[in-house]
Every structure is written in structure tokens, then in C-alpha cells.
Enzyme design. Structure first.
Site, PDB file in Angstrom:
ATOM      1  CG  PHE A 122      -1.928   0.966   1.419  1.00 43.99           C
ATOM      2  CD1 PHE A 122      -3.216   0.691   0.958  1.00 43.99           C
ATOM      3  CD2 PHE A 122      -1.701   2.177   2.054  1.00 43.99           C
ATOM      4  CE1 PHE A 122      -4.245   1.611   1.126  1.00 43.99           C
ATOM      5  CE2 PHE A 122      -2.724   3.106   2.220  1.00 43.99           C
ATOM      6  CZ  PHE A 122      -4.001   2.808   1.751  1.00 43.99           C
ATOM      7  CB  ALA A 123       2.611   2.952  -2.405  1.00 46.02           C
ATOM      8  N   GLY A 128       7.821  13.998   0.527  1.00 48.47           N
ATOM      9  CA  GLY A 128       7.319  15.264   1.085  1.00 48.47           C
ATOM     10  C   GLY A 128       6.316  15.105   2.203  1.00 48.47           C
ATOM     11  N   GLY A 130       3.793  12.129   4.768  1.00 42.22           N
ATOM     12  CA  GLY A 130       3.210  10.831   5.091  1.00 42.22           C
ATOM     13  C   GLY A 130       1.884  11.035   5.787  1.00 42.22           C
ATOM     14  CG  PHE A 155       9.614   5.705   4.879  1.00 46.34           C
ATOM     15  CD1 PHE A 155      10.963   5.412   4.777  1.00 46.34           C
ATOM     16  CD2 PHE A 155       9.244   6.927   5.451  1.00 46.34           C
ATOM     17  CE1 PHE A 155      11.927   6.317   5.235  1.00 46.34           C
ATOM     18  CE2 PHE A 155      10.194   7.830   5.913  1.00 46.34           C
ATOM     19  CZ  PHE A 155      11.540   7.520   5.801  1.00 46.34           C
ATOM     20  CB  ILE A 156       6.422   1.382  -0.041  1.00 45.28           C
ATOM     21  CG1 ILE A 156       6.167   2.857  -0.446  1.00 45.28           C
ATOM     22  CG2 ILE A 156       5.224   0.491  -0.387  1.00 45.28           C
ATOM     23  CD1 ILE A 156       5.098   3.591   0.357  1.00 45.28           C
ATOM     24  CD  GLN A 275       5.913  -1.544  48.043  1.00 43.43           C
ATOM     25  OE1 GLN A 275       6.516  -0.545  48.479  1.00 43.43           O
ATOM     26  NE2 GLN A 275       4.831  -2.018  48.607  1.00 43.43           N
ATOM     27  CG  HIS A 337      15.574  -6.901  31.436  1.00 41.72           C
ATOM     28  ND1 HIS A 337      14.205  -6.841  31.467  1.00 41.72           N
ATOM     29  CD2 HIS A 337      15.876  -8.149  31.015  1.00 41.72           C
ATOM     30  CE1 HIS A 337      13.704  -7.989  31.067  1.00 41.72           C
ATOM     31  NE2 HIS A 337      14.685  -8.806  30.792  1.00 41.72           N
ATOM     32  CD  GLU A 362      -0.726   0.784   8.648  1.00 43.48           C
ATOM     33  OE1 GLU A 362      -1.871   0.676   9.115  1.00 43.48           O
ATOM     34  OE2 GLU A 362      -0.041  -0.156   8.242  1.00 43.48           O
TER      35      GLU A 362
END
Ligand SMILES: Cc1cc2nc3c(=O)[nH]c(=O)nc-3n(C[C@H](O)[C@H](O)[C@H](O)COP(=O)(O)OP(=O)(O)OC[C@H]3O[C@@H](n4cnc5c(N)ncnc54)[C@H](O)[C@@H]3O)c2cc1C
Length: 378
Positions: A122-123, A128, A130, A155-156, A275, A337, A362
Site C-alpha cells: 500500500f503506497a 514530502g 506521510g 517507506f513502502i 516493591q 532489566h 500508518e
């Protein structure tokens, strides 16, 4: 109100969880390092009907609905975000064809894609913009019984896999965006080398160059000049996928945090006794539950979206909440961690790199909030 999976939903969830644990999880690090999803994973997902899960049997789909799609995507996303993003972008494109295509287009493009024999794309995005359809510069010029497309799409996802791609271009008749279905890899279609992104490795991302691409007029998706509603409604379905991928990341970060809190010892006792760790675990658990029910609800709404504007609002608010929450949860998981969470040897570092991609794709989070507020205040 029923907060319980049906037998079919539970079965799909279990099947995909088993597949993801056995086949995807063991190679998740490899996918991250190589930025490639091995062919066997695509084959395995195709055997489970993942590529056509929400679509009708008549078009090659499994007719399992967006509710089951969400459950499956959460489990794939939990194992590795790359294959899940591939399916998400594919389903976004197929969803647009399913909702706006005519009978002939659906029969032509959907069956092989639903079976995973081809992968859809989907493009919309361009160098310029998004976020703003008014600013797209790709052109479609009518020439007899076809259109000639020129432009660059940025960015497709899935741009290099054979299959259909839904492309938005400004046509010279209406001066507005129109959707076209193009066979990828046709004459005049070429792609860049893959972008070296920081997360979601395995989900391929390339630029697409359209150079005098001839598209028959039968390939116009919906009506000429009506690309905007296709974008808005189509991307709303795409947000079901992106939310589910992020939800899978939240689940993985949650599980990883609980495991680490029980394993890591201080003065002979697990850090789970502190805790501060307990508060973080409770926080993650609540964030997972809230994201889960919002995403599952969006999947159910996807089966019967009703008013497109209201559905767009629900999709926008869910996508923002879940993708932003995924970033919070991954950060908390890294905290639990300590410095180990910052090391690439530890899974949470990958989960963090994947999570921070969600709010940008998106439709950035701010735009989702603007869509949500726009509908509420209209
Ligand atoms: C992994 C990945 C996969 C992708 N897959 C696809 C794909 O398959 N197909 C595709 O078409 N695109 C795809 N994209 C592109 C992505 O959807 C866009 O990059 C995204 O929508 C944002 O567009 P942009 O980067 O041009 O940002 P811009 O639109 O330039 O926005 C930049 C900033 O300005 C703000 N902004 C913009 N407009 C407004 C406004 N009106 N009001 C207030 N603030 C505003 C935004 O919130 C943002 O913070 C993908 C991107 C990634 C990273």
C-alpha cells in the site's frame, strides 16, 4: 457484553501461538540481525491462512473476521514484529481492495494474495509527506484507456515482493488523489535498496519509483478522485494490524519482565521481592490488559465497521493508545532489566527498538489524536 473467545477464536489463537513459538521465536534474533524473514515462515503462515484471515472465502480468504485476525497477529507480533508487520501491510492493501474494489478486481488480485502466493503493498507516503494527502506529488495522467503514473513513494512495506500494490496519485482529471492497483515489478516500477531502520527488522521497507507506469483504467480503485476516503477508511483497517503487532510486543515485554524479575537475584533472592519491581510489573499488566481489550474490540468493530467516520475514530484512538503504550511498556521492561536491558543480547532491547516504531507508522500519533478529536467535536 461477552468477554470470552468463541471456540473458533480460541482455536486460531492456539494454532498461531504454537506456530509462532515453534517456528518464529527460535529465529527471532536471526530475523532481527539479518533483516530478512525466511521463506519457510511465509509458507507456514500461508498454511495457517494468515494472509487471508479476515477476507471472504469467495476471494480466497479464510472468512475468520478481523476479530480472529487480531488474535493471530498478537501471537505473531509476540514472537517477532517483522513477519507480523509484513502481514499487517499486506492486509491493509488487501482490505482496501476488498472494501473499494469491484468484483472483477477482487477476483483478479485477492485469491493469490490471500493464499500467500503473492504479498500486497500500500503506497501513500512520499518524500514530502506521510500525513497529508493534499501534498502528494505522484501524478496519474489519463492517456486513452490507461493512466501513466510518475513519482516516488517513500517507506513502502512489502514493495519488493511480487503481488499487487495500491498506489495513490493525483490524477489530471479530478486534481485529487486516486487509488490505483498496480502489479508490482511491472515495467517502469523499481525499488530502492531496503531502508536500514532501527526496529521491526524483517519487515521490508523500500522506496518505490514509478517511471511512466502504464495502468489500465480498469485498475482504478473506487472512483477517480476518491482516493481520500479510501485512504482514510482503508488505513483504519490497517490500524487493526499495527495495533495488534504492538500488542504482541507489549505481551512479549510483559512476559520477559516477569521472567527476569523471578530469575535475577540480589542477596540470594529474586528482584521480584522489591516493591519497585512489583509496581512496574503491575503497571505493565494493567497496560497490557487495557491495550488488549481495546485492540480486540477494534477487531470486532472491523467485522461490522458501520459509519466510516466513527470507525476511523475508534481505529485512530486504539492505534494511538496501544502503540504509545507499547513504548511505555518496553521502556519499563528495560528498566526492570537494568543495564542488561540495554544490551543487544537481551530480548527487551529488540522489543524497545520495535516498539518505538509503532507511533510513527500508518499515521503518526498526533494525527490520530487530531482524527479522534475531529470526529468527537464535529
Ligand atoms: C516501518 C514503517 C512502515 C511503513 N509502511 C508504509 C507503507 O506500507 N505505506 C506507506 O504509504 N507508508 C508507510 N510508512 C510511512 C509512514 O506511514 C509515514 O512515515 C508516517 O505516516 C509519517 O509520515 P512522515 O514521516 O512523512 O511525517 P510527517 O507527515 O512529515 O510528520 C512529521 C511530524 O509533523 C507532525 N504533523 C504532520 N502534519 C501535521 C498536522 N497537520 N498537524 C499537526 N502535526 C502534524 C507529525 O505529527 C509528525 O510529528 C511506513 C513507515 C515505517 C517507519
Amino acid at each position: 457484553m461477552e468477554f470470552k473467545l468463541t471456540k473458533e477464536q480460541a482455536l486460531i489463537q492456539k494454532m498461531v501461538r504454537e506456530f509462532s513459538e515453534k517456528k518464529i521465536e527460535p529465529i527471532a534474533e536471526l530475523i532481527d540481525q539479518t533483516n530478512q524473514v525466511p521463506e519457510e515462515i511465509f509458507k507456514g503462515m500461508a498454511e495457517l491462512d494468515i494472509f487471508g484471515l479476515p477476507f471472504k472465502e469467495a476471494y480466497g480468504g479464510a472468512n475468520a473476521g478481523y476479530d480472529s485476525y487480531v488474535l493471530a497477529m498478537e501471537q505473531i507480533g509476540r514472537a517477532s514484529a517483522g513477519p507480523a508487520m509484513t502481514v499487517s501491510a499486506h492486509s491493509l492493501a488487501l482490505g482496501a481492495i476488498d472494501k473499494f474494489g469491484d468484483e472483477e478486481q477482487k477476483r483478479k488480485w485477492m485469491p493469490s494474495a490471500c493464499k500467500g502466493k503473492s504479498i500486497a503493498a500500500f503506497a501513500f507516503t512520499e518524500p514530502g509527506t506521510g500525513s497529508d494527502p493534499v501534498q502528494i506529488t505522484t501524478t496519474a495522467v489519463k492517456d486513452g484507456d490507461h493512466y501513466v503514473l510518475n513519482g516516488t513513494k517513500r517507506f513502502i512495506s512489502n514493495a519488493a515482493y511480487p503481488g499487487p500494490i495500491v498506489v495513490f496519485a493525483k490524477d489530471n482529471e479530478s486534481g485529487r488523489p486516486t487509488g490505483f492497483i498496480i502489479d508490482k515489478l511491472c515495467e517502469g516500477y523499481s525499488v530502492s535498496k531496503p531502508w536500514d531502520k532501527i526496529g521491526l527488522h524483517g519487515g521490508s521497507l523500500l522506496d518505490v519509483y514509478l517511471n511512466e507506469v502504464k495502468v489500465p483504467k480498469e485498475n482504478v480503485l473506487g472512483k477517480v478522485g476518491q482516493g481520500y476516503p479510501i485512504l482514510q477508511f482503508g488505513i483504519s483497517f490497517g490500524k487493526i494490524g499495527v495495533s495488534s503487532v504492538s500488542l504482541g510486543g507489549i505481551l512479549a515485554a510483559y512476559e520477559e519482565s516477569v521472567k527476569y524479575a523471578k530469575e535475577k537475584k540480589h542477596r540470594g533472592e529474586p528482584i521480584a521481592k522489591f516493591q519497585a519491581i512489583q509496581l512496574r510489573i503491575a503497571d505493565i499488566a494493567a497496560k497490557y490488559e487495557a491495550s488488549r481489550w481495546l485492540t480486540y474490540r477494534l477487531g470486532c468493530l472491523g467485522n461490522e465497521p458501520g459509519n466510516p467516520m466513527l470507525f476511523a475514530k475508534e481505529a485512530a484512538l486504539t492505534k494511538t493508545f496501544v502503540c504509545d503504550t507499547a513504548v511505555d511498556v518496553a521502556r519499563i521492561a528495560v528498566d526492570i532489566h537494568g543495564s542488561y536491558g540495554l544490551m543487544n543480547d537481551y530480548k527487551v532491547s529488540r522489543l524497545y527498538r520495535d516498539a518505538i516504531m509503532g507511533p510513527q507508522i500508518e499515521g503518526v500519533s498526533d494525527m490520530q489524536k487530531i482524527i479522534t478529536a475531529g470526529v468527537i467535536l464535529s
